[in-house]
Write an enzyme that holds these catalytic residues in place. Structure first.
Site, PDB file in Angstrom:
ATOM      1  N   ASP A  36      -4.527  -4.400   0.217  1.00 36.71           N
ATOM      2  CA  ASP A  36      -3.144  -4.573   0.532  1.00 36.71           C
ATOM      3  C   ASP A  36      -2.926  -4.622   2.493  1.00 36.71           C
ATOM      4  OD1 ASP A  36      -1.636  -0.344   1.464  1.00 36.71           O
ATOM      5  OD2 ASP A  36      -0.597  -3.070   1.234  1.00 36.71           O
ATOM      6  N   ASP A 220       3.130  -8.359   3.140  1.00 40.95           N
ATOM      7  CA  ASP A 220       2.395  -6.756   1.639  1.00 40.95           C
ATOM      8  C   ASP A 220       2.393  -7.249   0.891  1.00 40.95           C
ATOM      9  OD1 ASP A 220       3.685  -3.696   1.357  1.00 40.95           O
ATOM     10  OD2 ASP A 220       1.848  -4.632   1.201  1.00 40.95           O
TER      11      ASP A 220
HETATM   12  C1  LIG Z   1       5.626  -0.492 -10.050  1.00 45.15           C
HETATM   13  C2  LIG Z   1       6.643  -0.493  -9.064  1.00 45.15           C
HETATM   14  C3  LIG Z   1       8.134   0.337  -9.663  1.00 45.15           C
HETATM   15  C4  LIG Z   1       7.237  -2.112  -8.428  1.00 45.15           C
HETATM   16  S1  LIG Z   1       6.209  -0.328  -7.461  1.00 45.15           S
HETATM   17  O1  LIG Z   1       7.268  -0.257  -6.286  1.00 45.15           O
HETATM   18  O2  LIG Z   1       6.073   1.414  -7.711  1.00 45.15           O
HETATM   19  N1  LIG Z   1       5.091  -0.519  -6.834  1.00 45.15           N
HETATM   20  C5  LIG Z   1       3.920   0.091  -5.845  1.00 45.15           C
HETATM   21  C6  LIG Z   1       3.154  -0.162  -5.875  1.00 45.15           C
HETATM   22  C7  LIG Z   1       1.986   0.168  -6.599  1.00 45.15           C
HETATM   23  C8  LIG Z   1       1.338  -0.191  -7.533  1.00 45.15           C
HETATM   24  C9  LIG Z   1       1.255   0.256  -9.259  1.00 45.15           C
HETATM   25  C10 LIG Z   1       1.009   1.591  -9.555  1.00 45.15           C
HETATM   26  C11 LIG Z   1       1.574   2.331  -8.116  1.00 45.15           C
HETATM   27  C12 LIG Z   1       1.506   1.580  -7.337  1.00 45.15           C
HETATM   28  C13 LIG Z   1       4.825  -0.849  -4.465  1.00 45.15           C
HETATM   29  O3  LIG Z   1       5.070  -1.758  -4.313  1.00 45.15           O
HETATM   30  N2  LIG Z   1       4.612   0.222  -3.062  1.00 45.15           N
HETATM   31  C14 LIG Z   1       5.167   0.052  -1.967  1.00 45.15           C
HETATM   32  C15 LIG Z   1       6.585   0.211  -1.806  1.00 45.15           C
HETATM   33  C16 LIG Z   1       7.059   0.418  -1.325  1.00 45.15           C
HETATM   34  C17 LIG Z   1       7.083  -0.193  -0.147  1.00 45.15           C
HETATM   35  N3  LIG Z   1       8.154   0.812   1.368  1.00 45.15           N
HETATM   36  C18 LIG Z   1       8.786   1.337   0.576  1.00 45.15           C
HETATM   37  N4  LIG Z   1       8.130   1.144  -1.041  1.00 45.15           N
HETATM   38  C19 LIG Z   1       4.619   0.289  -1.407  1.00 45.15           C
HETATM   39  O4  LIG Z   1       4.397   2.044  -0.634  1.00 45.15           O
HETATM   40  N5  LIG Z   1       3.221  -0.100  -0.836  1.00 45.15           N
HETATM   41  C20 LIG Z   1       1.965   0.514  -0.159  1.00 45.15           C
HETATM   42  C21 LIG Z   1       0.689   0.165  -0.667  1.00 45.15           C
HETATM   43  C22 LIG Z   1       0.618   0.936  -2.124  1.00 45.15           C
HETATM   44  C23 LIG Z   1       0.823   1.898  -2.441  1.00 45.15           C
HETATM   45  C24 LIG Z   1       0.689   2.655  -3.771  1.00 45.15           C
HETATM   46  C25 LIG Z   1      -0.178   2.567  -4.657  1.00 45.15           C
HETATM   47  C26 LIG Z   1      -0.674   0.880  -4.352  1.00 45.15           C
HETATM   48  C27 LIG Z   1      -0.566  -0.007  -3.081  1.00 45.15           C
HETATM   49  C28 LIG Z   1       2.144  -0.131   1.236  1.00 45.15           C
HETATM   50  O5  LIG Z   1       1.106  -0.340   1.931  1.00 45.15           O
HETATM   51  O6  LIG Z   1       2.210  -1.598   1.041  1.00 45.15           O
HETATM   52  C29 LIG Z   1       3.426   0.664   2.229  1.00 45.15           C
HETATM   53  F1  LIG Z   1       3.060  -1.297   3.303  1.00 45.15           F
HETATM   54  F2  LIG Z   1       4.786   0.078   1.717  1.00 45.15           F
HETATM   55  C30 LIG Z   1       3.140   0.944   2.981  1.00 45.15           C
HETATM   56  O7  LIG Z   1       3.182   2.405   2.692  1.00 45.15           O
HETATM   57  N6  LIG Z   1       2.252   0.789   4.277  1.00 45.15           N
HETATM   58  C31 LIG Z   1       2.026   2.454   4.675  1.00 45.15           C
HETATM   59  C32 LIG Z   1       2.115   2.372   6.124  1.00 45.15           C
HETATM   60  N7  LIG Z   1       1.156   3.131   6.926  1.00 45.15           N
HETATM   61  C33 LIG Z   1       2.120   3.604   8.437  1.00 45.15           C
HETATM   62  C34 LIG Z   1       1.738   3.989   8.823  1.00 45.15           C
HETATM   63  O8  LIG Z   1       0.374   5.060   9.033  1.00 45.15           O
HETATM   64  C35 LIG Z   1      -0.199   4.561   7.947  1.00 45.15           C
HETATM   65  C36 LIG Z   1       0.149   3.405   7.163  1.00 45.15           C
END
Ligand SMILES: CC(C)(C)S(=O)(=O)N[C@@H](Cc1ccccc1)C(=O)N[C@@H](Cc1c[nH]c[nH+]1)C(=O)N[C@@H](CC1CCCCC1)C(O)(O)C(F)(F)C(=O)NCCN1CCOCC1
Length: 331
Positions: A36, A220
């Site tokens: 990620d 990302d």
């Molecule tokens: C299935 C879907 C409807 C298309 S989904 O949107 O749910 N897909 C999820 C990924 C996923 C895959 C499989 C099962 C469950 C979830 C998705 O695209 N999530 C993004 C949605 C998003 C981003 N922004 C707003 N919404 C996300 O949170 N991605 C983070 C990684 C994900 C987390 C859940 C598990 C799978 C990996 C991410 O790291 O890429 C990020 F950049 F979006 C994020 O949230 N980064 C966290 C940044 N913080 C900043 C502060 O310090 C700590 C780190």
């Protein structure tokens, strides 16, 4: 040194996420982790989790590894854009990805995960490939696998070759010329926010004219879809019969039978076209005749995100040199 490992879609029907086998400790414990570039914590389902929060995931048990060391007094807690989260304690141990080993990598062991992690049984944890400034370990933040590996890499890079409904690869330390065609276009990265933030030079919908416009966004690998400014997204869905921005489904949906235009984005003078199939993301519920778009508005997200739907249309070089840059090539 170098490393090369498969990035395997976790779902046979839609590319929700990709996982890569990672071995931890001695003897090796292999977990399937989501690489990620949008975060910077390497965390795993662990033997410290209540069994009620584990549903089929592989776990890392530090007490079964002769090389594991507790990072005394340290903890971590992370929340992701989709509201999911996890927290726990920290060990250091050997971590190997595709033949590349980092000794004493911080492995953040989950003691609690949110329900969406428990229900996603194909993901055993994450390997953060963002900038280490985003790492949540306290009181001393830890380095990512890539930052720890960097000094031993032939070149301070990792590349993403993600694919549509098939396995791709993450390479570390080298650029595989066989994985792309033509030239790689490099642009500067602003690492201050902790993400791989880069400027895109504009976009086109289908066979329409290219609109030059500087769009700042993050590359990302951990986000499934593409999130861009509303003006761009409405211009796209204006070309899709029956498309609506659904409040109940939380984004643009359309009849699954609709013909979708391609979406082209610019990086410098280069142009990358996302095939229509990648933009018909998935039925809103299994078997539904209504489908959810792979391109959505970033207005609710707060940042433009070039997620897997865009990344799998290109070969992407994450150059961790000084200064960092990002390279995009056709394939
Ligand atoms: C299935 C879907 C409807 C298309 S989904 O949107 O749910 N897909 C999820 C990924 C996923 C895959 C499989 C099962 C469950 C979830 C998705 O695209 N999530 C993004 C949605 C998003 C981003 N922004 C707003 N919404 C996300 O949170 N991605 C983070 C990684 C994900 C987390 C859940 C598990 C799978 C990996 C991410 O790291 O890429 C990020 F950049 F979006 C994020 O949230 N980064 C966290 C940044 N913080 C900043 C502060 O310090 C700590 C780190």
């Amino acid at each position: 040194g170098t490393g090369s490992a498969a990035a395997v879609p976790i779902n046979a029907d839609f590319d929700i996420a990709y996982v890569t086998p990672v071995t931890l400790g001695t003897p090796p414990q292999t977990l399937q982790l989501d690489f990620d570039s949008g975060s910077s914590d390497l965390w795993v389902f662990s033997s410290h989790l209540p069994t009620s929060q584990i549903r089929g995931q592989q776990i890392y048990a530090p007490n079964k590894s002769s090389t594991a060391k507790l990072l005394d007094g340290h903890s971590w807690s992370i929340t992701y854009g989709d509201g999911s989260g996890s927290r726990g304690n920290v060990y250091t141990d050997n971590v190997t990805v595709g033949g590349l080993t980092v000794g004493s990598q911080a492995i953040e062991c989950a003691q609690q995960v949110s329900s969406s992690f428990t229900t996603e049984d194909h993901i055993d944890g994450l390997v953060g490939l963002g900038f280490s400034t985003l790492n949540t370990v306290s009181p001393k933040s830890q380095l990512t696998f890539f930052d720890n590996a960097k000094s031993n890499l032939d070149s301070p890079v990792f590349t993403a070759d993600l694919k549509y409904k098939q396995a791709g690869t993450y390479d570390f330390g080298f650029i595989d010329e066989a994985k792309y065609t033509g030239e790689i276009t490099y642009v500067p990265v602003n690492s201050d926010p902790g993400y791989w933030t880069f400027p895109s030079s504009g976009y086109a919908v289908g066979s329409g004219n290219f609109t030059a416009s500087s769009i700042s966004g993050i590359a990302d690998t951990g986000t499934s879809l593409v999130y861009l400014p509303t003006a761009i997204v409405t211009a796209y869905y204006r070309q899709v019969q029956g498309a609506t921005n659904s409040r109940s489904y939380g984004g643009y949906v359309f009849p699954c039978a609709s013909t979708l235009p391609t979406f082209t984005f610019g990086v410098g003078a280069a142009r990358f076209t996302i095939p229509a199939a990648y933009l018909n993301y998935a039925p809103v519920t299994p078997g539904s005749a209504t489908c959810f778009g792979g391109l959505q508005s970033s207005s609710g997200v707060g940042i433009n995100i070039w997620g897997d739907v865009a990344l799998k249309a290109a070969f992407v070089v994450f150059n961790g040199g000084n200064p960092p840059t990002i390279g995009w090539a056709a394939k």
